[in-house]
Scaffold this motif. Structure first.
Motif, PDB file in Angstrom:
ATOM      1  N   GLN A 157       0.825  -1.209   0.000  1.00 50.10           N
ATOM      2  CA  GLN A 157       0.000   0.000   0.000  1.00 50.10           C
ATOM      3  C   GLN A 157       0.860   1.260   0.000  1.00 50.10           C
ATOM      4  N   LYS A 158       1.898   1.261   0.807  1.00 55.62           N
ATOM      5  CA  LYS A 158       2.768   2.435   0.900  1.00 55.62           C
ATOM      6  C   LYS A 158       3.474   2.696  -0.422  1.00 55.62           C
ATOM      7  N   LEU A 159       3.930   1.634  -1.084  1.00 54.26           N
ATOM      8  CA  LEU A 159       4.621   1.778  -2.359  1.00 54.26           C
ATOM      9  C   LEU A 159       3.689   2.317  -3.434  1.00 54.26           C
ATOM     10  N   HIS A 160       2.493   1.766  -3.519  1.00 54.49           N
ATOM     11  CA  HIS A 160       1.548   2.224  -4.548  1.00 54.49           C
ATOM     12  C   HIS A 160       1.078   3.650  -4.282  1.00 54.49           C
ATOM     13  N   ALA A 161       0.983   4.022  -3.029  1.00 51.07           N
ATOM     14  CA  ALA A 161       0.607   5.402  -2.708  1.00 51.07           C
ATOM     15  C   ALA A 161       1.697   6.372  -3.134  1.00 51.07           C
ATOM     16  N   ALA A 162       2.954   5.931  -3.004  1.00 53.60           N
ATOM     17  CA  ALA A 162       4.082   6.799  -3.358  1.00 53.60           C
ATOM     18  C   ALA A 162       4.318   6.855  -4.864  1.00 53.60           C
ATOM     19  N   VAL A 163       3.919   5.797  -5.574  1.00 55.75           N
ATOM     20  CA  VAL A 163       4.105   5.740  -7.032  1.00 55.75           C
ATOM     21  C   VAL A 163       2.751   5.400  -7.654  1.00 55.75           C
ATOM     22  N   PRO A 164       1.869   6.390  -7.816  1.00 53.08           N
ATOM     23  CA  PRO A 164       0.503   6.124  -8.270  1.00 53.08           C
ATOM     24  C   PRO A 164       0.415   5.449  -9.635  1.00 53.08           C
TER      25      PRO A 164
END
Length: 281
Positions: A157-164
């Motif tokens: 979740q954190k990765l996808h939030a940082a790289v939309p």
């Protein structure tokens, strides 16, 4: 109702590409996630070899759902520059195959260290790849793999939030092997899932089993996807047999509940298990 389109890592049926195509045809699978061809990794193929693969795909009327690349399966401490050149090759291969997807990963974390120490570097690398791919009409599709940054729900979740712009590949068995509950993770990630790898496992010991026989909640997840109005690709990744090249894909040995005499038998069993689930929806 959702229309599922089936794909598969056909190199699990055979390292020989002609036999991969046969396995896809006999199981009614119209797409392939290309990973290994005639004993070579997809990024190692020459332009001439890619031409041959494209011709064989066209003759067999098989499409390519994604390039099953190993991009991002290096340590976060390794030099990124040469790896990025490999990634550029993956983009060119995707374009040649007429697919918009490259399966990739978010780098192995040093053992015993806090992955969060490397979050900024992970985001930097993944962002560079996403931006380059999108400029070329291709998407980076991140698979949750044990040992990389994005292996558990919170970090995915954190990765996808940082790289939309990063696409999400959902693999239930991989979450089980990280100690996560795929049903919980699916509910949290459902809005951003691009496609799914069909692989199941037992939570007790991580043993890989045919879809529906493990603790991956595969039937329930597929039912939930079926009840949406979005089309999904389901990529069969059996991992039921120690197929050629497996040692290059993961460090751990596979653990199996049943014995299969050939890779073809294991592949067909996995395909049949998936079809059984889909027929019951």
């Amino acid at each position: 109702m959702t229309k599922f389109t089936l794909s598969a890592f056909a190199d699990e049926a055979s390292p020989v590409f002609d036999l991969q195509l046969e396995a896809l045809k006999r199981n009614g699978i119209p797409l392939v996630e290309v990973r290994g061809v005639d004993g070579k990794g997809i990024l190692s193929l020459t332009d001439e070899e890619l031409d041959t693969v494209c011709a064989k795909l066209a003759a067999a009327n098989i499409g390519v759902s994604a390039v099953g690349s190993p991009i991002g399966k290096i340590s976060i401490l390794d030099d990124f520059a040469p790896h990025f050149e490999q990634f550029k090759r993956a983009v060119e291969i995707a374009k040649r195959f007429g697919t918009t997807r490259i399966r990739m990963f978010s780098f192995y974390m040093p053992q015993g260290e806090d992955p969060e120490h490397y979050f900024d570097e992970v985001v930097s690398r993944v962002s560079q790849m996403v931006d380059y791919a999108k400029a070329n009409g291709v998407d980076c599709c991140h698979e949750n793999e044990k040992g990389i940054y994005g292996d558990t729900l919170a970090r995915v979740q954190k990765l996808h939030a940082a790289v939309p712009g990063l696409r999400c590949v959902f693999d239930p068995a991989n979450y089980i092997q990280c100690g996560d509950d795929p049903a919980v993770n699916f509910e949290a990630l459902a809005p951003i899932i691009d496609y799914m790898h069909i692989k199941d496992a037992l939570s007790a010991d991580g043993t890989v089993v045919p879809a529906g026989e493990g603790d991956g909640s595969v039937p329930a997840i597929l039912k939930a996807l079926y009840e949406t109005d979005k089309p999904y690709i389901l990529t069969l990744e059996p991992h039921l047999f120690d197929f050629s090249g497996l040692q290059n894909l993961q460090d751990e040995a596979l653990s199996h509940k049943r014995v299969y005499h050939t890779s073809d038998e294991a592949f067909d069993t996995a395909a049949s298990a998936l079809q059984h689930i889909l027929n019951s929806l």
